[in-house]
Design a protein around this motif. Structure first.
Motif, short mmCIF file in Angstrom:
data_model
loop_
_atom_site.label_atom_id
_atom_site.label_comp_id
_atom_site.label_asym_id
_atom_site.label_seq_id
_atom_site.Cartn_x
_atom_site.Cartn_y
_atom_site.Cartn_z
N VAL A 1 37.54 111.07 49.00
CA VAL A 1 36.74 111.76 47.99
C VAL A 1 35.27 111.54 48.32
O VAL A 1 34.85 110.42 48.59
CB VAL A 1 37.06 111.23 46.58
CG1 VAL A 1 36.08 111.80 45.55
CG2 VAL A 1 38.50 111.58 46.20
N ARG B 1 31.12 112.85 47.33
CA ARG B 1 30.23 113.61 46.44
C ARG B 1 28.78 113.31 46.79
O ARG B 1 28.29 112.20 46.60
CB ARG B 1 30.51 113.27 44.97
CG ARG B 1 29.64 114.04 43.98
CD ARG B 1 30.08 113.77 42.55
NE ARG B 1 29.12 114.35 41.62
CZ ARG B 1 29.08 115.63 41.27
NH1 ARG B 1 29.93 116.48 41.79
NH2 ARG B 1 28.17 116.07 40.42
N VAL C 1 38.28 115.73 49.68
CA VAL C 1 37.97 116.33 48.38
C VAL C 1 36.47 116.12 48.18
O VAL C 1 36.02 115.00 47.96
CB VAL C 1 38.77 115.65 47.26
CG1 VAL C 1 38.52 116.35 45.93
CG2 VAL C 1 40.26 115.64 47.59
N ILE D 1 36.10 110.69 39.64
CA ILE D 1 36.84 110.28 40.83
C ILE D 1 38.35 110.33 40.62
O ILE D 1 39.11 110.62 41.55
CB ILE D 1 36.40 108.88 41.30
CG1 ILE D 1 36.93 108.61 42.71
CG2 ILE D 1 36.84 107.80 40.30
CD1 ILE D 1 36.34 107.39 43.36
N ALA E 1 39.35 113.92 41.04
CA ALA E 1 39.20 114.28 42.45
C ALA E 1 40.36 113.71 43.27
O ALA E 1 40.91 114.40 44.15
CB ALA E 1 37.86 113.76 42.97
N ARG E 2 40.74 112.48 43.00
CA ARG E 2 41.87 111.91 43.74
C ARG E 2 43.16 112.66 43.43
O ARG E 2 43.98 112.90 44.33
CB ARG E 2 42.01 110.42 43.39
CG ARG E 2 40.97 109.54 44.07
CD ARG E 2 41.04 108.11 43.59
NE ARG E 2 40.16 107.23 44.37
CZ ARG E 2 39.74 106.06 43.97
NH1 ARG E 2 40.11 105.60 42.76
NH2 ARG E 2 38.94 105.33 44.72
N GLY F 1 43.36 115.62 45.49
CA GLY F 1 43.79 115.28 46.84
C GLY F 1 45.29 115.05 46.92
O GLY F 1 45.96 115.50 47.86
#
Length: 409
Positions: free
Chosen positions: A11, A13, A39, A65, A68-69, A72
């Protein structure tokens, strides 16, 4: 013997340079069957050469997060899903060491050791985690995997930048809880997995180097920029895992710890005095927000949405190459290392000076491991401050310290 397919989720950003370095390191992993899923918001890093067509890309632009995970995981087709942060780089044997414990069907999670910025000392080794959010180091054999059974109300901690889970177990409990935008996200997962009674493997030789890159939450010198999510996540974690506890008392202890942390940065000149009040006010606002957040059951995650995409090396693996020389001739040695990497070698280069400077290890953007320090200085921080060495003996000693994790020999 069959090889367990692994999905590596990264991840990222707002840190394209860190992501590029991470991918360069992950691309040198010795494990024979893994895919990479990124991601991220800066997708340009992975949409261009040399990654074109070799990596799954998931555009994602929310500051969460956990969500986001989960994005993924949705694309992860491996039997095991491994996670590494974008500001970390794995040793080449990371997955080679981290994955084998999953051959035991009772193992649902695994975690390795995390080295800090100097590449020598450890940020994290092994620890447990408890309903009040506290943790305690675990004393175990640091040369081999140890299988641990979580006890009721006590999980085994896996660090977010170096952890892996059996995909079926991860999906079965709904993955990461998006109510944790940052902080306590993997700890909450550890506690929920503990309720399933699966084993967690702690694998000391599965190592990554974590750089603590700057983000919206901290500066490059690790000074905090915002404490809102820390306060919020603590409140949510306690509501989930210690519903009948004295939350106010725990909050006061954590707030005091954050205050001491912020004051230390102020004394060191990394924060202005006025920042202390602002940061602690952010913690307080976060705590109130976390007290009011909705907590809902997590539905199981679906099967993978895409087929397994084995990461294909750009060229033949020509094995590991060790180079060494004096630091004064460093430019020539670094150019030679860069050329060797381009030819398909994994490279460790040792550049020493006639001093007692501490040693340091870091992964260079050109794709090689750079070891620097004084010929007579310490590398392991329990070494003597000064010790006589001949050049060849010192290089041999330092190479031996990383042989198992670097895949040498």
């Amino acid at each position: 013997m069959s090889v367990t397919p692994v999905s590596v989720v990264i991840v990222s950003r707002g840190r394209p340079d860190a992501l590029r370095l991470c991918l360069t390191g992950v691309g040198q992993l010795l494990y024979p069957a893994f895919e990479i899923i990124v991601v991220a918001d800066p997708v340009g890093v992975v949409a261009s050469a040399p990654w074109t067509g070799r990596i799954k890309i998931v555009p994602f632009d929310l500051p969460n997060i956990s969500a986001a995970r989960n994005a993924g995981i949705a694309q992860a087709s491996g039997d095991v899903v491994a996670f590494i942060d974008d500001d970390a780089v794995p040793e080449p044997t990371w997955l080679t060491n981290l994955v084998p414990p999953f051959a035991d069907p009772d193992v649902t999670a695994a975690g390795g050791f995390v080295r800090g910025r100097n590449g020598i000392t450890f940020q994290w080794k092994a620890r447990d985690v408890r309903p009040d959010g506290s943790s305690c180091p675990l004393d175990l054999d640091e040369t081999r995997p140890t299988l641990l059974t979580p006890r009721p109300g006590q999980g085994v901690k896996t660090e977010g930048t170096n952890m892996a889970f059996r995909r079926a177990a991860l999906a079965g409990i709904g993955g990461f809880d998006p109510v944790f935008a940052f902080y306590f996200d993997e700890t909450d997962l550890n506690m929920r997995l503990a309720d399933q009674s699966g084993l967690t493997a702690i694998v000391p030789l599965a190592q990554v180097h974590h750089g603590y890159a700057a983000s919206e939450r901290r500066a490059d010198d690790r000074a905090p920029r915002d404490l809102f999510q820390i306060g919020a996540s603590l409140a949510v974690y306690l509501r989930k895992h210690l519903p009948d506890g004295d939350h106010g008392a725990i909050c006061r202890v954590e707030r005091d710890a954050q205050r001491r942390r912020v004051l230390a940065h102020m004394v060191a000149g990394r924060l202005a005095p006025g920042e202390v009040r602002r940061l602690l006010a952010g913690f307080d606002l976060g705590w109130q927000d976390g007290r009011a957040r909705s907590i809902a059951p997590l539905p199981p995650l679906p099967d993978a949405m895409s087929a397994f995409l084995p990461f294909a090396p750009a060229g033949p693996d020509r094995g590991h190459l060790t180079q060494s020389g004096w630091r004064l001739a460093g430019r020539r040695h670094r150019e030679a290392a860069k050329t060797a990497v381009a030819a398909g070698h994994r490279v460790s280069i040792y550049l020493l000076s006639m001093t007692a400077r501490y040693h340091r290890i870091w992964f260079h953007p050109d794709g090689y491991w750079l070891h620097t320090g004084g010929l007579f200085g310490r590398s392991n921080r329990d070494d003597p401050l000064w010790r006589f060495w001949r050049f060849s003996g010192r290089v041999e000693r330092e190479a031996g310290l990383v042989a198992q994790t670097r895949g040498i020999g």
